[in-house]
Write an enzyme that holds these catalytic residues in place. Structure first.
Site, PDB file in Angstrom:
ATOM      1  CG  LEU A  24      -1.779  -0.938   1.162  1.00 51.63           C
ATOM      2  CD1 LEU A  24      -2.455  -1.000   2.608  1.00 51.63           C
ATOM      3  CD2 LEU A  24      -3.101  -0.853   0.555  1.00 51.63           C
ATOM      4  CG  HIS A 172       5.078  -3.649  -8.295  1.00 53.65           C
ATOM      5  ND1 HIS A 172       3.876  -4.252  -8.770  1.00 53.65           N
ATOM      6  CD2 HIS A 172       4.232  -2.475  -7.509  1.00 53.65           C
ATOM      7  CE1 HIS A 172       2.703  -3.364  -8.475  1.00 53.65           C
ATOM      8  NE2 HIS A 172       2.972  -2.403  -7.754  1.00 53.65           N
ATOM      9  CE1 TYR A 177       2.644   2.251 -11.478  1.00 52.85           C
ATOM     10  CE2 TYR A 177       2.108   0.334 -10.239  1.00 52.85           C
ATOM     11  CZ  TYR A 177       2.082   1.820 -10.440  1.00 52.85           C
ATOM     12  OH  TYR A 177       1.032   2.748  -9.734  1.00 52.85           O
TER      13      TYR A 177
HETATM   14  C1  LIG Z   1      -3.901   3.486  -0.985  1.00 54.64           C
HETATM   15  C2  LIG Z   1      -3.456   2.253  -1.641  1.00 54.64           C
HETATM   16  C3  LIG Z   1      -2.348   2.014  -2.172  1.00 54.64           C
HETATM   17  C4  LIG Z   1      -1.882   1.185  -2.933  1.00 54.64           C
HETATM   18  N1  LIG Z   1      -0.467   0.993  -3.315  1.00 54.64           N
HETATM   19  C5  LIG Z   1      -0.109  -0.132  -3.608  1.00 54.64           C
HETATM   20  C6  LIG Z   1       1.346  -0.538  -4.014  1.00 54.64           C
HETATM   21  O1  LIG Z   1       2.184   0.078  -3.444  1.00 54.64           O
HETATM   22  N2  LIG Z   1       1.800  -1.562  -4.685  1.00 54.64           N
HETATM   23  C7  LIG Z   1       0.669  -2.483  -5.091  1.00 54.64           C
HETATM   24  O2  LIG Z   1       1.349  -3.507  -5.982  1.00 54.64           O
HETATM   25  N3  LIG Z   1      -0.425  -2.283  -5.064  1.00 54.64           N
HETATM   26  C8  LIG Z   1      -0.958  -1.273  -4.226  1.00 54.64           C
HETATM   27  N4  LIG Z   1      -2.226  -1.147  -4.095  1.00 54.64           N
HETATM   28  C9  LIG Z   1      -3.013  -2.277  -4.399  1.00 54.64           C
HETATM   29  C10 LIG Z   1      -3.395  -3.023  -3.312  1.00 54.64           C
HETATM   30  O3  LIG Z   1      -2.132  -3.634  -3.013  1.00 54.64           O
HETATM   31  C11 LIG Z   1      -4.560  -4.156  -3.519  1.00 54.64           C
HETATM   32  O4  LIG Z   1      -4.230  -4.772  -4.489  1.00 54.64           O
HETATM   33  C12 LIG Z   1      -5.958  -3.544  -3.709  1.00 54.64           C
HETATM   34  O5  LIG Z   1      -6.216  -2.246  -2.440  1.00 54.64           O
HETATM   35  C13 LIG Z   1      -7.134  -4.481  -3.553  1.00 54.64           C
HETATM   36  O6  LIG Z   1      -7.151  -5.230  -2.233  1.00 54.64           O
HETATM   37  P1  LIG Z   1      -8.134  -4.962  -1.183  1.00 54.64           P
HETATM   38  O7  LIG Z   1      -9.455  -5.201  -1.794  1.00 54.64           O
HETATM   39  O8  LIG Z   1      -7.645  -5.874  -0.069  1.00 54.64           O
HETATM   40  O9  LIG Z   1      -7.983  -3.407  -0.609  1.00 54.64           O
HETATM   41  C14 LIG Z   1      -2.912   0.262  -3.457  1.00 54.64           C
HETATM   42  C15 LIG Z   1      -4.317   0.077  -3.088  1.00 54.64           C
HETATM   43  C16 LIG Z   1      -4.612   1.404  -2.292  1.00 54.64           C
HETATM   44  C17 LIG Z   1      -5.923   1.499  -1.897  1.00 54.64           C
END
Ligand SMILES: Cc1cc2nc3c(=O)[nH]c(=O)nc-3n(C[C@H](O)[C@H](O)[C@H](O)COP(=O)(O)O)c2cc1C
Length: 361
Positions: A24, A172, A177
């Protein structure tokens, strides 16, 4: 059958439960991409996760265009990660660093040069910059002679992750990306050995993974992929043809875990009608398979009990519930997160979400 609360060995890492923290981005580093003290508090509060996957962390200035995101390419960044990792370990947790090269998903004003990608493409829309949102620019295709230097950048970041004390790293390869810009055929138009056939488009992922695994150990290397549907303009006409062999290649390298971000048709943060590929990838990949997106306790447990996944990564629920595993175990209510503070710089909405005991006290 195992469930979310059972321990699992992930390569060389012993996870006490299967509730992983998804990566995140939170934008709490400084402008030099140096981690700050409050990041130690934030991650330590979440040490109950089976494994914490950090926010995406730049391997180089070229690869990091997100304002106030952290990096792992300088000594200063590496030193500043040490207390973060140390705080997680002191709280009994495990933490792996997500290694990030954003490719074309950046603006030149942040990286100080033209964005790079597999081919000369541009993402539609606007990039986050230090001066608000600005139009994406057309990327410069990486020259084939630059690939060794790119692999060096991954190795350098991995060495720094080891020096900082991380339990492992996650490459990643998801979300549109750089690695994804090589994998998928609406972004990669190369005619050298990194473009064209699925085998060629997988080559960069394979070489990066081999290099990282040679540096930290395959048993401390994870990978994240997003096989189904558009991610920030990056998509594939036949995902199965590229992601199933990619999973097979990762299996051969023997990585510790593969995490898939798979939005569904009713996704609340990204949605797609392109079917999930995890059933096919489960067959092709022998290691620990972690699934993500929109999971709740019941469907997460069902995925593990049915053998569709070994662990589940939770993203947004971990933002507002630092003690998420305990809450799930006790069927306690989950606190909602606030989008306004996802990427804001201060402690608000970052380290002030209470754990259950404090919340009910
Ligand atoms: C605030 C935010 C930041 C995120 N940053 C990343 C990140 O740095 N790297 C990544 O692979 N995914 C990132 N994601 C995607 C999350 O890892 C995840 O795939 C997405 O929130 C869906 O999962 P969830 O339904 O459990 O929230 C981000 C999502 C959110 C909401």
């Amino acid at each position: 059958m195992p469930n979310l609360f059972d321990a699992i060995r992930v390569g060389a890492i012993d996870a006490p439960n299967r509730i992983f923290m998804a990566p995140l981005t939170r934008g709490r580093a400084d402008r030099q991409a140096v981690p700050t003290a409050m990041m130690a508090d934030y991650y330590a509060q979440r040490a109950g996760a089976g494994i914490i996957i950090t926010e995406a962390t730049g391997i180089s200035r070229e690869g990091l265009g997100w304002p106030f995101a952290p990096g792992l390419w300088t000594d200063e960044q590496t030193e500043a990660w040490k207390p973060v990792v140390g705080a997680v370990h002191a709280a009994g947790g495990r933490i792996v660093a997500q290694l990030w090269h954003m490719g074309r998903q950046v603006h030149s004003s942040v990286i100080g040069g033209q964005p790079v990608s597999s081919s000369a493409t541009a993402t539609k829309g606007q990039a986050h910059t230090y001066d608000g949102k600005q139009d994406f620019e057309t990327a410069r295709p990486l020259d084939i002679d630059e690939i060794p230097r790119l692999l060096e950048d991954y190795e350098n970041a991995t060495r720094n992750a080891i020096a900082a004390g991380f339990d492992g790293v996650q490459i990643h390869g998801a979300n549109g990306y750089l690695i994804d810009q090589f994998l998928r055929d609406n972004a990669n138009f190369r005619d050298d050995r990194y473009g064209g056939s699925p085998e060629n488009r997988i080559r960069l992922l394979r070489e990066v993974t081999e290099r990282v695994a040679a540096t930290i150990g395959a048993d401390r290397t994870g990978v994240r992929l997003s096989p189904n549907g558009d991610s920030q303009g990056v998509d594939d006409s036949d995902p199965k043809s590229v992601f199933v062999p990619a999973a097979k290649a990762l299996s051969e390298i023997g990585i510790a875990f593969l995490e898939l971000r798979e939005p569904g048709p009713d996704g609340t943060f990204g949605r797609t009608d392109v079917p999930k590929l995890s059933p096919e990838i489960r067959q092709a990949y022998d290691g620990v398979l972690v699934l993500n997106s929109d999971y709740h306790k019941d469907d997460a447990n069902a995925a593990i009990e049915d053998g569709r996944a070994d662990a589940i990564a939770f993203g947004r629920p971990f933002i507002s519930n630092p003690d998420l595993p305990e809450r799930l175990r006790n069927d306690a209510p989950l606190a909602p997160d606030d989008m306004k503070t996802w990427y804001s710089q201060g402690p608000e909405g970052y380290i002030d979400y209470p754990a259950l005991e404090t919340a009910t006290a």
